[in-house]
Design a protein around this motif. Structure first.
Motif, PDB file in Angstrom:
ATOM      1  N   ASN A  30     -16.320   4.491   7.117  1.00  0.00           N
ATOM      2  CA  ASN A  30     -15.327   3.660   7.880  1.00  0.00           C
ATOM      3  C   ASN A  30     -14.078   3.237   7.146  1.00  0.00           C
ATOM      4  OD1 ASN A  30     -14.770   0.711   9.054  1.00  0.00           O
ATOM      5  ND2 ASN A  30     -14.766   2.359  10.420  1.00  0.00           N
ATOM      6  N   SER A  60       0.437   3.848  -3.319  1.00  0.00           N
ATOM      7  CA  SER A  60      -0.131   5.214  -2.938  1.00  0.00           C
ATOM      8  C   SER A  60       0.615   6.379  -3.304  1.00  0.00           C
ATOM      9  CB  SER A  60      -0.575   5.591  -1.314  1.00  0.00           C
ATOM     10  OG  SER A  60       0.767   5.339  -0.477  1.00  0.00           O
ATOM     11  N   GLN A  93      -5.588   4.931   4.096  1.00  0.00           N
ATOM     12  CA  GLN A  93      -4.990   5.439   5.093  1.00  0.00           C
ATOM     13  C   GLN A  93      -3.483   5.920   4.701  1.00  0.00           C
ATOM     14  OE1 GLN A  93      -5.378   2.532   7.973  1.00  0.00           O
ATOM     15  NE2 GLN A  93      -7.252   2.883   8.508  1.00  0.00           N
ATOM     16  N   ARG A  94      -2.978   5.225   3.782  1.00  0.00           N
ATOM     17  CA  ARG A  94      -1.584   5.500   3.403  1.00  0.00           C
ATOM     18  C   ARG A  94      -1.676   6.815   2.650  1.00  0.00           C
ATOM     19  NH1 ARG A  94       3.251   2.606   5.054  1.00  0.00           N
ATOM     20  NH2 ARG A  94       2.389   0.454   5.494  1.00  0.00           N
ATOM     21  N   GLN A 131      -3.957   8.963   2.464  1.00  0.00           N
ATOM     22  CA  GLN A 131      -4.298  10.380   3.650  1.00  0.00           C
ATOM     23  C   GLN A 131      -2.942  10.677   4.252  1.00  0.00           C
ATOM     24  OE1 GLN A 131      -6.933  12.086   3.593  1.00  0.00           O
ATOM     25  NE2 GLN A 131      -5.804  13.437   4.898  1.00  0.00           N
ATOM     26  N   ALA A 132      -2.035   9.727   4.745  1.00  0.00           N
ATOM     27  CA  ALA A 132      -0.908  10.139   5.692  1.00  0.00           C
ATOM     28  C   ALA A 132       0.026  10.892   4.635  1.00  0.00           C
ATOM     29  CB  ALA A 132      -0.190   8.831   6.110  1.00  0.00           C
ATOM     30  N   ARG A 163      -8.809  -0.134   2.516  1.00  0.00           N
ATOM     31  CA  ARG A 163      -8.837   1.039   3.799  1.00  0.00           C
ATOM     32  C   ARG A 163      -7.692   1.333   4.379  1.00  0.00           C
ATOM     33  NH1 ARG A 163     -12.283  -0.954   9.027  1.00  0.00           N
ATOM     34  NH2 ARG A 163     -10.458  -2.354   8.960  1.00  0.00           N
ATOM     35  N   GLU A 164      -6.581   0.486   4.391  1.00  0.00           N
ATOM     36  CA  GLU A 164      -5.395   0.405   4.669  1.00  0.00           C
ATOM     37  C   GLU A 164      -4.469   1.379   3.534  1.00  0.00           C
ATOM     38  OE1 GLU A 164      -1.301  -1.920   4.959  1.00  0.00           O
ATOM     39  OE2 GLU A 164      -3.146  -2.867   5.822  1.00  0.00           O
ATOM     40  N   ASP A 200      -1.307  14.343   4.144  1.00  0.00           N
ATOM     41  CA  ASP A 200      -1.128  15.263   5.397  1.00  0.00           C
ATOM     42  C   ASP A 200       0.263  15.735   5.426  1.00  0.00           C
ATOM     43  OD1 ASP A 200      -3.448  14.620   6.330  1.00  0.00           O
ATOM     44  OD2 ASP A 200      -3.077  12.968   7.668  1.00  0.00           O
ATOM     45  N   GLY A 257     -12.796   5.102   4.695  1.00  0.00           N
ATOM     46  CA  GLY A 257     -11.906   6.174   4.620  1.00  0.00           C
ATOM     47  C   GLY A 257     -12.018   6.660   3.241  1.00  0.00           C
ATOM     48  N   THR A 276       0.857  -1.096   0.004  1.00  0.00           N
ATOM     49  CA  THR A 276      -0.010  -0.008   0.090  1.00  0.00           C
ATOM     50  C   THR A 276       0.859   1.298   0.032  1.00  0.00           C
ATOM     51  OG1 THR A 276      -0.358  -0.340   2.347  1.00  0.00           O
ATOM     52  CG2 THR A 276      -2.078  -1.069   0.988  1.00  0.00           C
ATOM     53  N   SER A 277       2.218   1.099   0.880  1.00  0.00           N
ATOM     54  CA  SER A 277       2.588   2.396   0.898  1.00  0.00           C
ATOM     55  C   SER A 277       3.413   3.015  -0.764  1.00  0.00           C
ATOM     56  CB  SER A 277       3.905   2.385   1.566  1.00  0.00           C
ATOM     57  OG  SER A 277       4.792   1.258   1.609  1.00  0.00           O
TER      58      SER A 277
END
Ligand code: FCB
Length: 460
Positions: free
Chosen positions: A80, A13, A444-445, A447-448, A440-441, A451, A82, A9-10
């Motif tokens: 949920n 993304s 999250q990546r 989104q990180a 979802r994971e 950010d 995301g 995922t990293s």
């Protein structure tokens, strides 16, 4: 796991810009159920399902996922995950049961609540007007083959924009006009089950015309949502290098892709397809082609597999050596990159979304988990294919998984499961599959990374 592994995922993304829109998609008839509640009128799919033998498991949309009643918990599920966006469709006969005439306040209220519920949960609503469930009353007057339906659709579009346009980010006129025209009116395997090539082509013309006229009317009304259309597209390749197979592949590409893309972006139907159709070509009126080419804010592309075509016109989705989904569709992610690059090259496309992508697989539900490694890999590989298109300069704006939930898969009934969330139809219990957990994971990546970029942009 190597960095080039699409399941990582990293790494995956990293390819996407911060404003890229990630979503999940559904459609009204496939999930809502409540097919005759609160004043909803019948649709052509309600009628079609009653014909013996047309739906693989003999099922229908009367109950489906009971989303009409379970929408609050379904929206919790969406939030949920995301995702940024939820793509859903409005059931035309729920909000205007006869297609024309009186509006149904209870039906409109449902979509009001749905849209507000999404916004309250921080999810952006993406609305589709026509995901195939035409009001039966309009079919009785000729349906999409009848020019009056074009005007009823424009009224419907304006009514929905008036009601929801202040809150939905995006309005799609039609989902997959090729399917409505060809599967609904040529092969007849989808509602309304007509089998006539000339009718099918007239239907495609009316869909494109109603799209263009609706866009014009919505813009005139001051609607601020992004406006566009969703097409089902695939690379069409010849089965062999024989001239006959190649010629047929070019024609099928004309019927599937250029028949829609050319009028939308070039203001004309493709000459080779018109020549092939001869007397089956649609009847047009002056100004139709100009109306159909109304400027788009976005183009939605639904992609599942490629088409491999033989001289006799047959489409072979089963190629040896490739993994197949439960629909017998080849898993062919490179086709998505190829398709998006070609669209960008051949047409002046606006920002594009993959508005549907996903796979049906035979899921095993054990001890509260569904280990759908095949679907997870399918989605990850196709997301990587979109990343590759971006890298090649294609203006990609978003990606949406088909589908949030297992649902009524048209002529396949409930036998084919496309959801990243499992539905137990006996209890209506929802269970996140491993693919939903992976998505979802992955989000999250993303989104990180956003950010971090926001902090960097603010000089922190
Ligand atoms: C598309 C439809 C969608 C779903 C998927 C699998 O053609 O738009 O409703 O059925 O296929």
């Amino acid at each position: 796991m190597t960095p080039s592994d699409p399941l990582d995922t990293s790494a995956a993304s990293a390819a996407f810009p911060d404003d890229f829109v990630w979503g999940v998609a559904t459609s009204a008839f496939q999930i809502e159920g409540a097919s005759a509640e609160d004043g909803k009128g019948a649709s052509i799919w309600d009628d079609f399902c009653r014909q013996p033998g047309v739906i693989a498991d003999g099922s229908d949309g009367r109950t489906a996922c009971e989303h009409y009643h379970r929408w609050p918990s379904d929206l919790d599920l969406i939030a949920n995950l995301g995702v940024d966006a939820y793509r859903f469709s409005v059931s035309w006969p729920r909000v205007r049961p006869g297609g024309g005439g009186a509006w149904n306040e209870k039906g409109l209220d449902f979509y009001d609540r749905l849209v507000d519920g999404l916004l309250q949960r921080g999810v952006t609503p993406y609305l589709t007007l026509n995901h195939w469930d035409l009001p039966s009353e309009l079919q009785a007057q000729g349906g999409w083959a009848h020019r009056d339906t074009v005007h009823r659709f424009v009224e419907y579009a304006c009514g929905m924009a008036e009601r929801l346009g202040d809150r939905v980010a995006s309005i799609t006129t039609h989902n997959e006009p090729w399917v409505v025209a060809m599967l609904g009116h040529d092969s007849g395997i989808f509602a309304p089950g007509v089998r006539d090539r000339a009718t099918a082509m007239q239907v495609s013309h009316h869909l494109l015309l109603s799209h263009g006229l609706a866009l014009q009317a919505l813009r005139q009304s001051g609607c601020r949502s992004q406006l566009g259309i969703v097409l089902n597209l695939s690379p069409v390749q010849p089965a062999t290098s024989s001239p006959e197979d190649q010629a047929r592949a070019r024609l099928e590409d004309g019927l599937l892709l250029r028949w829609y893309m050319d009028p939308l972006f070039k203001g004309a139907y493709p000459a080779d397809v018109l020549a092939f159709l001869g007397a089956d070509a649609p009847r047009m009126e002056a100004g139709d082609l100009a109306a159909m080419a109304a400027p788009l804010d976005f183009l939605g592309v639904n992609y599942y597999t490629r088409a491999v075509v033989s001289a006799d016109g047959s489409w072979d989705k089963r190629r040896s050596g490739f993994e197949l989904t439960d629909m017998d569709w080849e898993v062919y992610p490179q086709g998505l990159t190829e398709l998006l690059v070609r669209l960008h090259h051949d047409y002046p496309v606006p920002p594009m979304f993959v508005t549907e992508n996903g796979g049906a697989f035979k899921d095993g539900y054990t001890d509260g988990r569904v280990h759908d490694a095949d679907r997870t890999r399918y989605i990850a590989q196709h997301i990587a294919a979109v990343g590759e298109a971006l890298r090649q300069g294609v203006p990609m704006a978003g990606y949406m998984v088909w589908s949030l939930l297992d649902n009524f898969e048209w002529a396949s009934g409930y036998e084919k499961r496309f959801g990243i969330v499992h539905v137990d139809y006996a209890t209506q219990q929802r269970t996140l599959k491993d693919s939903a957990r992976w998505y979802r994971e992955f989000l999250q990546r993303c989104q990180a990374a956003r950010d971090v970029n926001a902090l960097a942009g603010a000089g922190v």
